[in-house]
Write an enzyme that holds these catalytic residues in place. Structure first.
Site, mmCIF file in Angstrom:
data_model
loop_
_atom_site.group_PDB
_atom_site.id
_atom_site.type_symbol
_atom_site.label_atom_id
_atom_site.label_comp_id
_atom_site.label_asym_id
_atom_site.label_seq_id
_atom_site.Cartn_x
_atom_site.Cartn_y
_atom_site.Cartn_z
ATOM 1 N N ARG A 96 0.802 -1.226 0.000
ATOM 2 C CA ARG A 96 0.000 0.000 0.000
ATOM 3 C C ARG A 96 0.835 1.276 0.000
ATOM 4 N NH1 ARG A 96 -2.698 -4.034 1.605
ATOM 5 N NH2 ARG A 96 -0.714 -4.526 2.583
ATOM 6 N N THR A 97 1.791 1.362 0.917
ATOM 7 C CA THR A 97 2.489 2.645 1.077
ATOM 8 C C THR A 97 3.320 2.944 -0.162
ATOM 9 O OG1 THR A 97 2.592 2.052 3.401
ATOM 10 C CG2 THR A 97 3.827 3.998 2.726
ATOM 11 N N LYS B 77 27.002 -3.561 -0.774
ATOM 12 C CA LYS B 77 28.486 -3.494 -0.790
ATOM 13 C C LYS B 77 29.023 -2.794 0.447
ATOM 14 C CE LYS B 77 27.989 -2.514 -5.701
ATOM 15 N NZ LYS B 77 28.038 -1.349 -6.611
ATOM 16 N N ARG C 292 11.042 3.832 3.641
ATOM 17 C CA ARG C 292 10.656 2.787 4.600
ATOM 18 C C ARG C 292 11.905 2.001 4.935
ATOM 19 N NH1 ARG C 292 5.601 -1.241 4.712
ATOM 20 N NH2 ARG C 292 4.660 0.753 5.292
ATOM 21 N N HIS D 242 4.716 5.604 11.699
ATOM 22 C CA HIS D 242 4.253 5.528 10.310
ATOM 23 C C HIS D 242 3.287 6.705 10.137
ATOM 24 C CE1 HIS D 242 3.167 3.962 6.525
ATOM 25 N NE2 HIS D 242 2.721 2.768 6.848
HETATM 26 N N1 CP Z 1 -0.478 -0.120 5.789
HETATM 27 C C1 CP Z 1 0.752 -0.346 5.272
HETATM 28 O O1 CP Z 1 1.756 0.308 5.661
HETATM 29 O O2 CP Z 1 0.793 -1.338 4.335
HETATM 30 P P1 CP Z 1 2.071 -1.787 3.528
HETATM 31 O O3 CP Z 1 3.034 -2.404 4.533
HETATM 32 O O4 CP Z 1 1.607 -2.730 2.496
HETATM 33 O O5 CP Z 1 2.697 -0.536 2.947
#
Ligand code: CP
Length: 309
Positions: free
Chosen positions: A57-58, A86, A107, A135
């Site tokens: 999703r993100t 590396k 992320r 998040h």
């Molecule tokens: N909700 C969410 O962060 O989903 P993903 O881990 O798929 O990005």
């Protein structure tokens, strides 16, 4: 309100007024997010989308948001395809992506990685999840979903159920909901309850969360049931995971006592904590919630790049 060049590392970086402004801008993005209207507001801009941990999703909603705005995307979805393999440091990697793009989305499996990236980048950095840390863009889209579905956040009775220990979305959400005046109930097996520092922060912000392991007794008074997955990948000991796997599962029978207006949310992915039969009920809002990632991330990208739609 000016957000140009702002890093989005934690929901704590925003005041309530700033969050309200982002939610307002997200609402204005809805017709562009669903393709009813077209904009090229970010034409000529490049998003550096760095995902060093799995995501559906993100990653895709940031990419979709950038595309809907006419920006281009460069991306990494596996550490193994970068020079980190590396031995290159995250700081140097960020310096490179800063040179190749206008805004960085990161992320990373380690808590604090986004803060470090923001330190080394002069371009805005948006935290797309850092380990068990936070998040913030998920929190913004969660708030947006509650506001869109229920018309308000203040005074809503919100149950946060599941892995509250490792579930990073639960931590930021609990704090933000308190700032917005929601009433909170944390429901989890004892070993997965909300960390003490989050509970203390909620109390400092004026909240008085109820803490329990009994979901059945709570459902009838809830306006929002926010469910999280048990974060198997964050358990240091697999035996500890086995002790709590399958500890809760929301099904249609459980929702029989719920208010008609109750909305069921989940940041997804789900494993077995929501029975698929719940999908067909009017309570289920988790797929709409996932869609809301697009207008919210469109609002964030234009805001930190200082571009009006
Ligand atoms: N909700 C969410 O962060 O989903 P993903 O881990 O798929 O990005």
């Amino acid at each position: 309100m000016n957000f140009k060049d702002m890093d989005v590392v934690s929901i704590r970086d925003f005041s309530r007024a700033q969050i309200e402004e982002i939610l307002e801008r997200s609402r204005a993005m809805l017709p562009y997010a669903n393709g009813e209207k077209v904009t090229r507001a970010l034409e000529g801009k490049i998003l550096g989308n760095l995902f060093f941990e799995p995501s559906t999703r993100t990653r895709l909603s940031f990419e979709s948001a950038a595309n809907r705005l006419g920006a281009k995307v460069i991306d990494v979805s596996q550490t193994s395809t970068t020079s980190i393999i590396k031995g290159e440091t995250l700081a140097d990697t960020i310096r490179m992506v800063e040179a190749y793009s206008d805004v960085i989305v990161l992320r990373h499996p380690h808590e604090g990685a986004a803060r470090l990236a923001a330190h080394f980048s002069r371009k805005p950095v948006i935290n797309a999840g850092d380990g068990a840390g936070s998040h913030p863009t998920q929190t913004l889209l969660d708030l947006f979903t509650i506001q869109e579905e229920l018309g308000a956040i203040e005074g809503m009775n919100v149950i946060i159920l599941g892995d509250l220990k490792y579930g990073r979305t639960a931590h930021s959400l609990a704090e933000a909901l308190t700032v917005f005046g929601a009433e909170l109930t944390f429901v989890a097996p004892e070993t997965l309850q909300m960390p003490k520092d989050t509970v203390e922060q909620v109390r400092r912000l004026g909240g008085n969360p109820r803490i329990t392991d009994d979901i059945e007794g709570e459902i009838s008074s809830a306006d929002v049931l926010y469910i999280t997955r048990i974060q198997q990948e964050r358990f240091p000991d697999p035996a500890e995971y086995q002790k709590v796997a399958g500890a809760y599962r929301v099904d249609k029978a459980m929702l029989r006592e719920a208010k008609k207006e109750l909305i069921v949310m989940h940041p997804l992915p789900r494993i077995d904590e929501i029975s698929p039969e719940v999908d067909e009920t009017h309570h289920a809002k988790y797929f709409k919630q996932a869609f809301n990632g697009i207008p919210v991330r469109m609002a964030l990208l234009t805001s930190v790049l200082g571009v009006d739609i």
